[in-house]
Design an enzyme around this catalytic site. Structure first.
Site, PDB file in Angstrom:
ATOM      1  N   GLU A 551       0.833  -1.215   0.000  1.00  9.37           N
ATOM      2  CA  GLU A 551       0.000   0.000   0.000  1.00  9.37           C
ATOM      3  C   GLU A 551       0.862   1.257   0.000  1.00  9.37           C
ATOM      4  O   GLU A 551       0.612   2.193  -0.757  1.00  9.37           O
ATOM      5  CB  GLU A 551      -0.948  -0.002   1.204  1.00  9.37           C
ATOM      6  CG  GLU A 551      -1.983  -1.120   1.196  1.00  9.37           C
ATOM      7  CD  GLU A 551      -2.696  -1.264  -0.135  1.00  9.37           C
ATOM      8  OE1 GLU A 551      -2.960  -0.246  -0.801  1.00  9.37           O
ATOM      9  OE2 GLU A 551      -2.971  -2.408  -0.533  1.00  9.37           O
ATOM     10  N   HIS A 554       2.257   2.478  -3.249  1.00  5.35           N
ATOM     11  CA  HIS A 554       1.439   3.304  -4.150  1.00  5.35           C
ATOM     12  C   HIS A 554       1.825   4.771  -3.989  1.00  5.35           C
ATOM     13  O   HIS A 554       2.003   5.498  -4.960  1.00  5.35           O
ATOM     14  CB  HIS A 554      -0.050   3.143  -3.842  1.00  5.35           C
ATOM     15  CG  HIS A 554      -0.633   1.880  -4.388  1.00  5.35           C
ATOM     16  ND1 HIS A 554      -0.613   1.589  -5.732  1.00  5.35           N
ATOM     17  CD2 HIS A 554      -1.242   0.841  -3.783  1.00  5.35           C
ATOM     18  CE1 HIS A 554      -1.201   0.408  -5.917  1.00  5.35           C
ATOM     19  NE2 HIS A 554      -1.579  -0.055  -4.751  1.00  5.35           N
TER      20      HIS A 554
END
Ligand SMILES: *[C@@H]1O[C@H](CO)[C@@H](O)[C@H](O)[C@H]1NC(C)=O
Ligand SMILES: *[C@@H]1O[C@H](CO)[C@@H](O)[C@H](O)[C@H]1NC(C)=O
Ligand SMILES: *[C@@H]1O[C@H](CO)[C@@H](O)[C@H](O)[C@H]1NC(C)=O
Ligand SMILES: *[C@@H]1O[C@H](CO)[C@@H](O)[C@H](O)[C@H]1NC(C)=O
Length: 827
Positions: A551, A554
């Protein structure tokens, strides 16, 4: 058209998936599409007249002269060097981001990124608008391509392909992959046949205030497509007039240009006022593009944060949409003398998940470069919870004893909403000893959630610990303040501030997933981690480091690609896919050790040995057969499947470098000395110096650390909206800058072994995996010595397309996975 298709879906038992929605799984509606610009190109060996640039040693001046020459003769065209451009001390490369203006109006996808070192242009990406015919620069929206319907058509084709190869009636099985696509279709294509309802609406034929009336209509039109709330959609369709007067448009003027920009308040289903401006975007016309006038909106919603371009002319068509949410010697600030370092009982860095080890007490990793004040201190002035304090306190530093710091704010979000400042977070007291219980027990299924909530202290602690280490690690490889990293306070090192990561543990908005929102530099990133109801007791994604690393990657890749202030560069297609792939690659690399092993993503949380992707990452072609041409297979429509191919290719390339340079167990570079110099330790090669005594950028000694460095440097070099080819070329260019190109052939051989060699090709590329790809196994001529590796198996399966199971690896996956758990978006 749509109606017929929906009927076909119904026949397959796939229509109306929304109707049997269960709140047990996370289904985040997300839109992402836009044109692929045929004029966009990335040049790694630019040819230009050096005499042109000799005049200056200032890289920004070099860039200005270079770009001026490059764009000479485009009618009405001008450009601005964006202020998020920067010189990277770590590599000596200056990354200059340039935005195009035509007739004084911004071309929102007219980007040039120029990479300059020592007065030389190393590489540049260029998607500037260049009209084929200067009398035909603008095309009416009504007569040009419509990316939203193209997106829906491509989705229909993909679903039809999959239906053809899955005999639903015979097996009685509905595949997860197919169900996801049907879901996307139901959600994102519902209004594609009626995109002009507001433009045609009799009540709006003559808006009172033309300018703001148009803005509100275009925005409402977008909200109709964007909101996941069916009730709201019905209300908008039924009575749009109710919403328009409530939406308040206020204009401001930008200080740099004459371009008006505006905010719109009271937009349904948003959580903050929408920001907007007038701009051009390009739409393909043969092998060049034409310009269309659009409203660019930044729309923050509960589960999405969109940047979209909606046609400013009738029919208010959506041209592109990017969701910033994705389901990845510096002057030292004064270091406090004897900082009281915190401790945490956690799964240590390197232990990917609870199945692989026990918790132990770990110390706050006090990296004087990445986190000079540690993880629990920030200026009062940059503290979102301190606004009530008086001005005299603003210059003070606030030290916390909770999971609240300069890089990360971690807390529960059981409610699953957007508030976070006052959410619960554990307090470890003045000794900052974060030592909490984690003893999940099997319960009756209705008690499983409550059981998981009992260890919220431990799970928030783990999320805080992992996220801070990821911050520090990425920092040390070049994701620093100037490059757009996430921090409240930047220690006077440049970049935009007040954008630490908001990390929600056990987020109540879903299950079995995780996601990350990346707005431009200066606005907080948001990481939402979910529980997984794949086992009893539930599994907590916060405890699986690979998911957290994915995550946070990103945020890394989006801020590094196309510049810190541009969050729209990895929105869809190959670019969006690589955005997923980098996260998997980093998660896998971080957990790997000297003894080579294959790894699957998310296998603990998902309770599936083979993980949540189609294949584990593996050097073995049988275990992971992905090649470049795999992107053309059914099932490779979405960004996660595309990303898996990219991550696999990077994994293979990385092993090449490890073979050559060895492996380091510790990916963290040595801490800086007191004077700020970074020692080589056993991490970097011996430092080299230029003729005038300056130390050259340090080169990681080992294969795995070198690969991470090249991957991050490559992100900074590649253009906005990169293809696989661009990203590959950028990694090879990064090696040229860092090592003088000593790994040129190794890198090419690695890429070529999975079909991404010099002769790889794509014809007719469109977004969402369109086009026809062919693998290329060739390496450049200078790398063709006696021992070129033989070409790999061309494709998964037996190489033909006769409809065997082995031609459709996804099918096997689907059949295996459907029985395991009901449904989820892969993260
Ligand atoms: C807070 O932390 C900073 C940096 O670690 C330190 O310089 C300062 O003395 C601390 N302040 C208090 C009140 O403890
Ligand atoms: C979490 O830790 C606090 C102390 O910081 C403690 O008072 C509380 O009971 C703990 N919560 C749970 C659910 O164990
Ligand atoms: C690697 O394998 C060797 C031999 O089996 C073993 O002794 C060692 O502990 C392993 N190292 C790691 C980091 O797993
Ligand atoms: C690759 O994996 C397959 C299937 O597990 C196995 O049979 C084969 O021996 C492996 N090949 C190598 C070179 O390890």
């Amino acid at each position: 058209m749509r109606r017929l298709f929906v009927a076909a879906l119904a026949a397959a038992g796939l229509a109306g998936v929304l109707a049997h929605d269960s709140h047990q799984v996370s289904r985040r509606k997300t839109l992402g599409f836009g044109p692929v610009l045929p004029n966009a190109a990335y040049h790694t060996n630019p040819v230009y007249h050096t005499s042109l640039l000799r005049a200056s040693s200032d890289p920004f001046e070099v860039a200005r002269v270079f770009v001026k020459d490059l764009v000479r003769g485009i009618p009405g065209s001008d450009f601005v060097i964006r202020k998020d451009s920067y010189t990277d001390e770590a590599t000596g490369v200056t990354h200059v981001y340039v935005r195009q203006y035509v007739n004084g109006i911004e071309v929102a996808d007219g980007d040039i990124n120029v990479n300059i070192k020592d007065g030389v242009v190393l590489s540049y990406g260029d998607s500037f608008f260049r009209p084929k015919d200067s009398t035909d620069m603008f095309t009416a929206a009504s007569s040009s391509s419509d990316p939203h319907s193209e997106y829906c058509q491509s989705l229909e084709t993909e679903i039809a392909n999959q239906l053809q190869h899955l005999d639903v009636h015979k097996t009685g099985e509905r595949s997860n992959a197919l169900e996801q696509l049907a879901y996307l279709y139901e959600w994102n294509c519902k209004f594609v046949d009626a995109p002009e309802f507001l433009a045609d609406h009799p009540d709006f034929a003559a808006a009172e205030d033309a300018a703001s009336g148009d803005i509100s209509r275009a925005l409402l039109q977008f909200m109709l497509a964007a909101t996941p709330n069916a009730e709201l959609q019905a209300q908008i369709l039924d009575n749009p007039k109710k919403f328009i007067p409530e939406m308040r448009v206020s204009f401001q003027h930008h200080h740099h240009t004459d371009q008006p920009f505006f905010t719109v308040e009271n937009v349904p289903d948003t959580v903050n006022p929408v920001k907007g401006r007038l701009a051009f975007v390009q739409v393909p016309q043969g092998d060049s593009t034409t310009l269309q006038l659009v409203y660019k909106f930044e729309v923050e919603m509960q589960d999405n944060w969109y940047e979209t371009a909606v046609s400013a002319e009738m029919p208010h068509r959506i041209i592109s949409v990017v969701d910033w949410a994705n389901d990845s010697p510096v002057p030292l600030a004064p270091v406090p003398k004897e900082p009281q370092s915190a401790t945490y009982r956690v799964f240590e860095w390197g232990i990917n998940d609870p199945s692989l080890g026990d918790r132990s007490i770990q110390k706050e990793n006090f990296d004087a470069l990445a986190s000079p004040w540690g993880w629990h201190a920030l200026p009062v002035a940059n503290d979102p919870s301190s606004s009530y304090l008086s001005a005299k306190d603003a210059s003070k530093i606030r030290n916390t004893t909770t999971t609240w710091g300069n890089n990360v704010f971690a807390h529960e979000d059981w409610e699953g909403r957007n508030n976070w400042v006052n959410n619960y977070r554990p307090d470890a007291g003045p000794r900052k000893a974060f030592d909490f219980v984690y003893q999940p027990k099997k319960t009756d299924s209705e008690d499983a959630l409550e059981e998981a909530q009992k260890y919220i202290n431990a799970t928030v602690t783990q999320l805080f610990y992992t996220s801070n280490l990821v911050h520090d690690l990425y920092y040390r490889y070049g994701f620093h303040e100037l490059a757009g990293n996430f921090q409240q306070y930047n220690f006077g090192r440049g970049g935009e501030e007040n954008d630490a990561v908001i990390a929600n543990a056990q987020d109540g908005s879903g299950y079995n997933n995780a996601n990350f929102m990346t707005p431009p530099d200066g606005q907080n990133g948001r990481c939402r981690m979910y529980l997984w109801n794949t086992a009893n007791p539930y599994r907590d994604g916060d405890l699986e480091a690979g998911i957290v690393i994915h995550e946070l990657a990103h945020g890394l890749s989006i801020r590094l690609t196309g510049g810190p202030a541009n969050s729209g560069c990895l929105g869809w297609g190959e670019s969006g896919g690589m955005g997923e792939g980098w996260g998997d690659f980093l998660a896998t690399t971080i957990r790997s050790n000297k003894n080579y092993s294959d790894y699957a993503m998310g296998s603990w949380a998902a309770n599936m040995e083979k993980g949540i992707r189609n294949y584990p990452y593996s050097l073995n072609q049988t275990i992971n057969p992905s090649t470049y041409a795999t992107l053309d297979k059914p099932g490779y429509w979405g960004v996660h499947a595309i990303g898996e191919v990219w991550a696999q290719i990077l994994w293979v390339v990385s092993q090449k470098l490890i073979e050559k340079h060895g492996f380091t167990e510790d990916l963290f570079p040595p801490k800086p000395l007191e004077d700020g110099t970074i020692p080589e330790g056993d991490f970097y090669r011996k430092a080299e110096y230029t003729s005038d005594g300056k130390r050259k950028p340090l080169v990681p000694k080992h294969g795995n650390s070198l690969m991470v460095q090249l991957v991050l440097n490559g992100m900074k070099l590649q253009p906005c909206r990169p293809s696989f080819f661009d990203a590959r070329d950028a990694i090879i260019a990064a090696d040229k800058t860092l090592t003088g190109g000593e790994n040129f052939c190794d890198l090419w051989q690695g890429f070529a072994s999975r079909g991404l060699g010099v002769d790889a090709a794509v014809k007719g590329r469109t977004p969402w995996g369109g086009g026809v790809r062919s693998n290329g196994y060739a390496v450049p001529a200078e790398c063709q010595n006696g021992d070129v590796p033989p070409p790999a198996d061309p494709a998964p399966g037996d190489g033909d397309d006769d409809g065997d199971d082995d031609d459709w690896p996804w099918l096997q996956w689907v059949v295996e996975k459907t029985t395991v758990f009901s449904w989820s978006w892969p993260l």
